[in-house]
Design a protein around this motif. Structure first.
Motif, PDB file in Angstrom:
ATOM      1  N   LYS A 189       0.846  -1.183   0.000  1.00 34.25           N
ATOM      2  CA  LYS A 189       0.000   0.000   0.000  1.00 34.25           C
ATOM      3  C   LYS A 189       0.889   1.243   0.000  1.00 34.25           C
ATOM      4  O   LYS A 189       2.025   1.209   0.473  1.00 34.25           O
ATOM      5  N   ASP A 190       0.344   2.339  -0.545  1.00 33.99           N
ATOM      6  CA  ASP A 190       1.076   3.601  -0.493  1.00 33.99           C
ATOM      7  C   ASP A 190       0.077   4.742  -0.401  1.00 33.99           C
ATOM      8  O   ASP A 190      -1.141   4.520  -0.303  1.00 33.99           O
ATOM      9  N   SER A 191       0.561   5.973  -0.444  1.00 32.21           N
ATOM     10  CA  SER A 191      -0.301   7.128  -0.182  1.00 32.21           C
ATOM     11  C   SER A 191      -1.324   7.380  -1.277  1.00 32.21           C
ATOM     12  O   SER A 191      -2.334   8.049  -1.041  1.00 32.21           O
ATOM     13  N   VAL A 192      -1.089   6.848  -2.484  1.00 28.54           N
ATOM     14  CA  VAL A 192      -2.012   7.090  -3.597  1.00 28.54           C
ATOM     15  C   VAL A 192      -2.691   5.814  -4.092  1.00 28.54           C
ATOM     16  O   VAL A 192      -3.397   5.823  -5.100  1.00 28.54           O
ATOM     17  N   GLY A 193      -2.485   4.702  -3.406  1.00 31.67           N
ATOM     18  CA  GLY A 193      -3.159   3.462  -3.782  1.00 31.67           C
ATOM     19  C   GLY A 193      -2.737   2.927  -5.137  1.00 31.67           C
ATOM     20  O   GLY A 193      -3.564   2.452  -5.920  1.00 31.67           O
ATOM     21  N   THR A 194      -1.439   2.951  -5.400  1.00 31.19           N
ATOM     22  CA  THR A 194      -0.921   2.588  -6.721  1.00 31.19           C
ATOM     23  C   THR A 194      -1.398   1.223  -7.190  1.00 31.19           C
ATOM     24  O   THR A 194      -1.752   1.034  -8.365  1.00 31.19           O
ATOM     25  N   SER A 195      -1.448   0.259  -6.287  1.00 31.34           N
ATOM     26  CA  SER A 195      -1.799  -1.100  -6.706  1.00 31.34           C
ATOM     27  C   SER A 195      -3.256  -1.229  -7.128  1.00 31.34           C
ATOM     28  O   SER A 195      -3.657  -2.252  -7.686  1.00 31.34           O
ATOM     29  N   ALA A 196      -4.067  -0.179  -6.913  1.00 30.12           N
ATOM     30  CA  ALA A 196      -5.456  -0.205  -7.382  1.00 30.12           C
ATOM     31  C   ALA A 196      -5.545  -0.109  -8.895  1.00 30.12           C
ATOM     32  O   ALA A 196      -6.495  -0.612  -9.504  1.00 30.12           O
ATOM     33  N   PHE A 197      -4.560   0.536  -9.514  1.00 28.80           N
ATOM     34  CA  PHE A 197      -4.626   0.751 -10.962  1.00 28.80           C
ATOM     35  C   PHE A 197      -3.439   0.171 -11.718  1.00 28.80           C
ATOM     36  O   PHE A 197      -3.264   0.413 -12.899  1.00 28.80           O
ATOM     37  N   GLU A 198      -2.620  -0.633 -11.054  1.00 29.12           N
ATOM     38  CA  GLU A 198      -1.536  -1.314 -11.744  1.00 29.12           C
ATOM     39  C   GLU A 198      -2.082  -2.403 -12.670  1.00 29.12           C
ATOM     40  O   GLU A 198      -3.047  -3.106 -12.318  1.00 29.12           O
ATOM     41  N   THR A 223      -3.361   4.914   4.251  1.00 34.73           N
ATOM     42  CA  THR A 223      -4.198   5.612   5.233  1.00 34.73           C
ATOM     43  C   THR A 223      -5.524   4.905   5.470  1.00 34.73           C
ATOM     44  O   THR A 223      -6.213   5.188   6.451  1.00 34.73           O
ATOM     45  N   GLY A 224      -5.925   4.008   4.560  1.00 32.50           N
ATOM     46  CA  GLY A 224      -7.216   3.370   4.652  1.00 32.50           C
ATOM     47  C   GLY A 224      -8.368   4.251   4.213  1.00 32.50           C
ATOM     48  O   GLY A 224      -9.529   3.869   4.342  1.00 32.50           O
ATOM     49  N   HIS A 225      -8.052   5.426   3.669  1.00 36.98           N
ATOM     50  CA  HIS A 225      -9.095   6.320   3.174  1.00 36.98           C
ATOM     51  C   HIS A 225      -9.298   6.115   1.679  1.00 36.98           C
ATOM     52  O   HIS A 225      -8.478   5.509   0.990  1.00 36.98           O
ATOM     53  N   CYS A 226     -10.414   6.662   1.186  1.00 35.47           N
ATOM     54  CA  CYS A 226     -10.859   6.384  -0.187  1.00 35.47           C
ATOM     55  C   CYS A 226     -10.292   7.352  -1.213  1.00 35.47           C
ATOM     56  O   CYS A 226     -10.815   7.440  -2.329  1.00 35.47           O
ATOM     57  N   GLY A 227      -9.255   8.067  -0.847  1.00 36.26           N
ATOM     58  CA  GLY A 227      -8.634   9.007  -1.778  1.00 36.26           C
ATOM     59  C   GLY A 227      -7.342   9.548  -1.209  1.00 36.26           C
ATOM     60  O   GLY A 227      -6.823   9.081  -0.187  1.00 36.26           O
ATOM     61  N   ILE A 228      -6.823  10.565  -1.897  1.00 40.30           N
ATOM     62  CA  ILE A 228      -5.568  11.201  -1.501  1.00 40.30           C
ATOM     63  C   ILE A 228      -5.825  12.137  -0.325  1.00 40.30           C
ATOM     64  O   ILE A 228      -6.792  12.899  -0.315  1.00 40.30           O
ATOM     65  N   ILE A 229      -4.940  12.118   0.635  1.00 40.66           N
ATOM     66  CA  ILE A 229      -5.080  12.968   1.816  1.00 40.66           C
ATOM     67  C   ILE A 229      -4.400  14.318   1.577  1.00 40.66           C
ATOM     68  O   ILE A 229      -3.300  14.402   1.024  1.00 40.66           O
ATOM     69  N   HIS A 230      -5.091  15.374   1.953  1.00 40.71           N
ATOM     70  CA  HIS A 230      -4.459  16.694   1.970  1.00 40.71           C
ATOM     71  C   HIS A 230      -4.702  17.313   3.344  1.00 40.71           C
ATOM     72  O   HIS A 230      -5.562  16.868   4.103  1.00 40.71           O
ATOM     73  N   HIS A 231      -3.930  18.341   3.651  1.00 39.68           N
ATOM     74  CA  HIS A 231      -4.029  19.003   4.954  1.00 39.68           C
ATOM     75  C   HIS A 231      -4.438  20.457   4.752  1.00 39.68           C
ATOM     76  O   HIS A 231      -3.918  21.144   3.866  1.00 39.68           O
TER      77      HIS A 231
END
Length: 333
Positions: A86-95, A128-136
């Motif tokens: 897993k990573d911050s942008v969910g790369t393996s979702a679209f590999e 992060t377990g969230h459904c998208g990219i996290i921003h602050h």
């Protein structure tokens, strides 16, 4: 007694009469069986909070599952992938070689006619377990999911799933504009024939607990209340569904189903697309737990629940009970 006397019991007197006048019934063609695939070999690992539901590796374990589903006459599955990184942008979702993509290709080899509905989200794939990219937030520093940048990744995931052979794309992220973003991306890549089963009305529900064990997708901080719906709201469901209709959805889903049958009816009465009820993990696990204790008749309570979804207006039912129901409809135990 004076006339008229209404005797409603006349149409309940025998099983044959009751069958003749029955308004709603569940068939195997209504059902979609969720399937969880994972990395590794010879893996058939029961999910502790969901008795009878397993993580399956892409070898003979998946083959056994697909064979059983096919033999039971179930025509569709909802496919979830549990990746090994897993990573911050969910790369393996679209590999191209992602777990869902490889599973899709394998299932199509095993049964080309089985409909594969690909769950399209990032929560299983982000660290992060969230459904998208996290921003602050630039001032408060508060973390939240960035809507529009997440749409780009969700569209990439949908295209990669369609390319692998998914028959239906089912985006479950609840980002604003997600149906439009995915529809546009699919069409541009030549997948205009692939329908979108929109998770149109997805509540921030306590009924998802066991699923987060299954998908390894629990948020690492906070919750999903800024993008999933407030359980107290009903009219808002019409706005969400209308947005998806305008953007090109082909199905409208309500999730969870059991505590939201009023919402299922609202969608049925207001839109002409097929309505999908997702009988979610805790709804399944509560019945299973009670049945294991001998407190309820599992078959009776499950079939009553499924019939109530149909009565409320559901055309399609996603349920972890699908294989059990298919057996019961055939007269098995």
């Amino acid at each position: 007694m004076s006339f008229p006397i209404v005797r409603n019991r006349r149409l309940r007197g025998t099983a044959a009469i009751r069958n003749l006048v029955r308004e709603n019934q569940v068939t195997v063609h209504d059902l979609v069986q969720p399937v969880f695939v994972t990395e590794g070999s010879d893996v058939k690992s029961e999910i502790s909070s969901m008795p009878g539901v397993f993580h399956l590796s892409l070898d003979h374990r998946l083959e056994e599952e697909i064979k059983e589903i096919t033999e039971l006459g179930i025509q569709a599955i909802l496919l979830f992938g549990v990746p090994d990184h897993k990573d911050s942008v969910g790369t393996s979702a679209f590999e191209e070689n992602g777990i869902v993509q490889r599973a899709t290709k394998r299932i199509k080899e095993l049964n080309p006619n089985l409909l594969i509905i690909a769950d399209t989200c990032l929560c299983q794939f982000t660290d992060t377990g969230h459904c998208g990219i996290i921003h602050h937030h630039p001032i408060t520093g508060q973390a939240d999911v960035a809507n529009d940048p997440s749409l780009e990744l969700l569209a990439k995931a949908a295209v990669s799933q369609a390319k692998a052979g998914a028959d239906i794309i089912a985006p479950s992220n609840m980002m604003d504009g997600y149906v439009h973003a995915i529809r546009t991306a699919l069409d541009e890549e030549g997948y205009e024939h692939v329908p979108i089963m929109a998770y149109s009305v997805k509540y921030a529900s306590a009924y998802y607990g066991p699923f987060r064990d299954a998908a390894h997708s629990a948020p690492q901080f906070g919750d999903r209340k800024t993008y999933q719906m407030d359980p107290a709201n009903g009219r808002e469901a019409l706005r969400e569904a209308e947005s998806d209709v305008i953007e090109g959805a082909d199905f409208l889903m309500v999730k969870p189903a059991l505590a939201y049958m009023d919402v299922i009816r609202m969608l049925k009465d207001n839109f002409d697309l097929p309505v999908v009820a997702y009988n979610v993990s805790a709804e399944y696990s509560m019945i299973k737990a009670a049945a294991i204790q001998g407190w309820v008749d599992e078959k009776a309570i499950v079939m009553e629940t499924m019939t109530s979804f149909k009565r409320a207006g559901a055309d399609i039912i996603l349920t972890y009970f699908a294989k059990d129901i298919a057996r019961w409809l055939r007269g098995g135990n």
